[in-house]
Design a protein around this motif. Sequence first.
Motif, PDB file in Angstrom:
ATOM      1  N   VAL A 184       0.849  -1.191   0.000  1.00 40.00           N
ATOM      2  CA  VAL A 184       0.000   0.000   0.000  1.00 40.00           C
ATOM      3  C   VAL A 184       0.885   1.242   0.000  1.00 40.00           C
ATOM      4  O   VAL A 184       1.942   1.263   0.634  1.00 40.00           O
ATOM      5  N   GLY A 185       0.422   2.289  -0.671  1.00 40.57           N
ATOM      6  CA  GLY A 185       1.081   3.583  -0.586  1.00 40.57           C
ATOM      7  C   GLY A 185       1.963   3.898  -1.762  1.00 40.57           C
ATOM      8  O   GLY A 185       2.573   3.005  -2.363  1.00 40.57           O
ATOM      9  N   GLN A 186       2.050   5.197  -2.085  1.00 37.93           N
ATOM     10  CA  GLN A 186       2.906   5.634  -3.182  1.00 37.93           C
ATOM     11  C   GLN A 186       3.793   6.830  -2.824  1.00 37.93           C
ATOM     12  O   GLN A 186       4.775   7.076  -3.514  1.00 37.93           O
ATOM     13  N   ASP A 187       3.465   7.554  -1.770  1.00 37.09           N
ATOM     14  CA  ASP A 187       4.268   8.715  -1.377  1.00 37.09           C
ATOM     15  C   ASP A 187       5.076   8.415  -0.122  1.00 37.09           C
ATOM     16  O   ASP A 187       4.595   7.725   0.780  1.00 37.09           O
ATOM     17  N   ALA A 188       6.288   8.955  -0.067  1.00 37.32           N
ATOM     18  CA  ALA A 188       7.115   8.743   1.128  1.00 37.32           C
ATOM     19  C   ALA A 188       8.237   9.760   1.193  1.00 37.32           C
ATOM     20  O   ALA A 188       8.617  10.379   0.193  1.00 37.32           O
ATOM     21  N   SER A 189       8.780   9.884   2.392  1.00 41.93           N
ATOM     22  CA  SER A 189      10.013  10.630   2.614  1.00 41.93           C
ATOM     23  C   SER A 189      10.935   9.743   3.426  1.00 41.93           C
ATOM     24  O   SER A 189      10.495   8.843   4.133  1.00 41.93           O
ATOM     25  N   GLY A 190      12.235  10.001   3.313  1.00 42.28           N
ATOM     26  CA  GLY A 190      13.179   9.196   4.069  1.00 42.28           C
ATOM     27  C   GLY A 190      14.602   9.493   3.663  1.00 42.28           C
ATOM     28  O   GLY A 190      14.887  10.506   3.006  1.00 42.28           O
ATOM     29  N   VAL A 191      15.500   8.585   4.050  1.00 43.45           N
ATOM     30  CA  VAL A 191      16.933   8.763   3.806  1.00 43.45           C
ATOM     31  C   VAL A 191      17.390   7.714   2.787  1.00 43.45           C
ATOM     32  O   VAL A 191      17.137   6.517   2.964  1.00 43.45           O
ATOM     33  N   VAL A 192      18.037   8.166   1.734  1.00 46.57           N
ATOM     34  CA  VAL A 192      18.511   7.257   0.692  1.00 46.57           C
ATOM     35  C   VAL A 192      19.520   6.270   1.275  1.00 46.57           C
ATOM     36  O   VAL A 192      20.468   6.674   1.961  1.00 46.57           O
ATOM     37  N   ASP A 193      19.302   4.966   1.021  1.00 48.18           N
ATOM     38  CA  ASP A 193      20.293   3.988   1.483  1.00 48.18           C
ATOM     39  C   ASP A 193      20.725   3.021   0.375  1.00 48.18           C
ATOM     40  O   ASP A 193      21.603   2.190   0.601  1.00 48.18           O
ATOM     41  N   GLU A 194      20.126   3.142  -0.829  1.00 50.70           N
ATOM     42  CA  GLU A 194      20.602   2.422  -2.012  1.00 50.70           C
ATOM     43  C   GLU A 194      20.353   3.296  -3.234  1.00 50.70           C
ATOM     44  O   GLU A 194      19.283   3.906  -3.341  1.00 50.70           O
TER      45      GLU A 194
END
Length: 297
Positions: free
Chosen positions: A63-73
Amino acid sequence: MKKVIFAEFGGPDVLQLVDAEEPHAGPGQVRIAVRAAGLNPVDWRVREGQILGAHPIELPAGVGQDASGVVDEVGEGVEGIEVGDPVFGEGASTYAEFAVLSAWARMPEGLTFEEAAGYPSVVETALRIIREVGVRPGQTLLVSGAAGGVGSAVLQIARDRGIAVIGTAGAANQDYLRSLGALATTYGEGWVERVRQLGQVDAALDLAGSGVIRELVELTGDRQKVISIADLGAPEFGVRFSGVAGSVPQALVEAVDLISRGKLHTPVEKSYTLAEAAAAHRDSQAGHTRGRRVLVV
């Protein structure tokens, strides 16, 4: 990792928080350690199986299409972004501890992860429907259901472009609409006449799906000047239903510009944990949202 899925179509209770394999970034993609995921009406429409033509899926599904976070790959061919960069964007199965994004941008300075997760689809939708409805600077746009995420973005983007806006919302959100630069009025009996008293309407957007298409056509005098993103029956009135996304990368560029210039800010009304995804969907479907709802990881 933890991930929200559903194995059958249905109500909020079909959502489950399970242990799942981590996804990995393919060519042209990045993976993020998710900090927050945006909740959009399309999420629960997909969960219910309403729009399989536009969103074919195989069960069980995330589920879900939008997100924020920290790039790890960082996937093959991706340039200009590095592991450790804070980003927000759009991908798939974002109600999870890790998610792969296909479109992203660096988060503007001063934006929280919770706030950032609420922007990608909202800004793309707002930009698209303002363009599709053909409203120009100096004209007046009527927004039905103006207090939610897309409505909040439409009001602010329109104001930045010199377009006047009349917004309808519940009584509790009248001051909120005015704070975003709109003339405001309530739903309910007599709302069409109240809108007329506020001014001539050149174009209209239906964001709530509350059965007002006929009245919006009446107010604009032109079916081509009405767009809906919420009423699947709009085409029966000769009104376009806009449900196909445009360029998300370009929308993110514009979002960063608007946010950085102080022209766009959408508040997070409520945050939920991944384990509370079903409750988040129930609240979203009940309507009356002011700003955005997000899931925090």
